[in-house]
Design an enzyme around this catalytic site. Sequence first.
Site, mmCIF file in Angstrom:
data_model
loop_
_atom_site.group_PDB
_atom_site.id
_atom_site.type_symbol
_atom_site.label_atom_id
_atom_site.label_comp_id
_atom_site.label_asym_id
_atom_site.label_seq_id
_atom_site.Cartn_x
_atom_site.Cartn_y
_atom_site.Cartn_z
ATOM 1 N N SER A 155 60.882 5.526 0.702
ATOM 2 C CA SER A 155 61.110 4.877 -0.584
ATOM 3 C C SER A 155 62.591 4.877 -0.928
ATOM 4 O O SER A 155 63.382 5.638 -0.362
ATOM 5 C CB SER A 155 60.324 5.608 -1.666
ATOM 6 O OG SER A 155 58.973 5.713 -1.289
HETATM 7 N N1 SAH Z 1 56.436 9.597 0.478
HETATM 8 C C1 SAH Z 1 56.897 8.770 1.556
HETATM 9 C C2 SAH Z 1 56.622 7.314 1.286
HETATM 10 C C3 SAH Z 1 55.730 6.829 2.306
HETATM 11 S S1 SAH Z 1 55.143 5.171 2.227
HETATM 12 C C4 SAH Z 1 58.355 8.981 1.846
HETATM 13 O O1 SAH Z 1 59.005 9.642 1.064
HETATM 14 O O2 SAH Z 1 58.859 8.541 2.855
HETATM 15 C C5 SAH Z 1 53.406 5.462 2.047
HETATM 16 C C6 SAH Z 1 52.753 6.284 3.114
HETATM 17 O O3 SAH Z 1 51.401 6.464 2.747
HETATM 18 C C7 SAH Z 1 52.733 5.659 4.501
HETATM 19 O O4 SAH Z 1 53.257 6.591 5.392
HETATM 20 C C8 SAH Z 1 51.268 5.401 4.792
HETATM 21 O O5 SAH Z 1 50.937 5.553 6.145
HETATM 22 C C9 SAH Z 1 50.623 6.475 3.943
HETATM 23 N N2 SAH Z 1 49.240 6.246 3.557
HETATM 24 C C10 SAH Z 1 48.605 5.096 3.213
HETATM 25 N N3 SAH Z 1 47.326 5.335 2.905
HETATM 26 C C11 SAH Z 1 47.132 6.671 3.049
HETATM 27 C C12 SAH Z 1 46.020 7.532 2.868
HETATM 28 N N4 SAH Z 1 44.840 7.106 2.454
HETATM 29 N N5 SAH Z 1 46.197 8.848 3.104
HETATM 30 C C13 SAH Z 1 47.386 9.338 3.503
HETATM 31 N N6 SAH Z 1 48.476 8.573 3.700
HETATM 32 C C14 SAH Z 1 48.341 7.254 3.460
#
Ligand code: SAH
Length: 449
Positions: free
Chosen positions: A110
Amino acid sequence: MSHGYRARGIMDAGGTNEATGADLTPAPGSQPMSGWYVPPPAEPLKSDEDLRREREAKVEELRLRGLLRSSRIRTAMLAVRREDFVPRGYRDHVYEEIPLPLPGEQATISCPHSYPLFYEELGLRRGHRFLEVGVGSGYGTALAREIVGPEGLVVSVELDAVTLAFARGNLERAGYADVVLVHGDGGLGCPGHAPYDRICVTAACPEVPPPLLEQLRIGGRLAAPILEDGRQLLTLVRKTARGVRRTTICDVLYVPLRGRYGVGSWSPAPWRNRGGPTARARLVISCPDLGSCRRTRTALRRALPGADVARTGFGGVLTVECQGDVLALAEQVTRGCGPDTGHVTAVLDEVPSEPEALSGAAVRIGAEHVGPGESFAFRIRKRGAHGLVEATPELERAIGGAIWGALQAKLGRAPRVDLSDPDVTIRAEVLGPLTFVGITRKAWRAGTT
Ligand code: SAH
């Protein structure tokens, strides 16, 4: 401030939308486009010292913009080297306000400002037990580890094995071995380490996944981007002994949550999209068993050939929609289908399955429909995944009491409660995230055997 593009209609995200006026200025040379600029991966040119200066400048900028307020979060943002959490080709862009792609199917790190945005709203502090949904790069995990300190706990769940492996490597290299990383569906939380003081969902969801609410401690807070009419609203949920309170903070853009409570797999109300004039009357019929449900459907089709009789996906629960007055229809159906029908509720409102919305609708309906001299009761029937965390008897007592108070104020005398055979039952039929609120009248059954 001019962006030269609009951050709209894209799923490649992790930042504040334009609605909040966040600075999303693209890097020099980028083209105006309908999303964030993704820089072409390139061999890094910046030194560690360059990036340290950029980090300090970024922290100062976020402080001046009021996004970064607490000293613990500030210290954490200075301590964690964001450049250690992105693929090498994006290293030089790491302090720009753009989300950057990560290994895996749908993952981005993000924008820098989104971390204080979430963590300040959550009030993340030393000693907290913290659950993150969506590890992504591991950067948010590392920040949380710095903030909660050794007395706290950080658990983070990631669905995508490739993304998780990337994050695990980043965290280990950066010296954050003491975080619990879980490969799985974060919508289900991580019950083994519950309860949590704070929960952060970093992917956009149709509603707050109910298991997360369950795993949140009373007094705890949860932040999540919630989808609403094509927007994503960063929503802060506070769990109290009396239920949950929600506050909308601002528009954001995140990748969609996948899994059990993800986008597409968990639609709040399939029958909601049927269209049709709103003047149509709607009933919910809750049958005691599947046999009775089948017989009721047959009887309804015969008695009301023009009506739309539908299953809800919840065992034994049907909806009936047709033109006309809802109370007259409820009476007709109760009489026509006989005693085997189960509860026929004339639907008078449809609210999210949360205590405040439910209570507001039930009180309004009770005050309007319980006449002088009539006895009443309030009943809830919960099904599926919803936000009504309090036990049913307590909710019935609290909301029934609120209806009583409103009726007393209206009638000028104490209303009559009758829990075994009331003249009017105000009913909440909870079907997952949606609740139908309406009434059943004893008089409708008169003449049925
Ligand atoms: N917090 C992260 C942002 C990641 S983007 C950072 O700081 O980099 C969102 C993430 O959520 C992705 O990696 C995606 O694979 C994950 N995601 C999507 N659905 C999910 C679920 N049901 N359970 C766990 N992770 C999930």
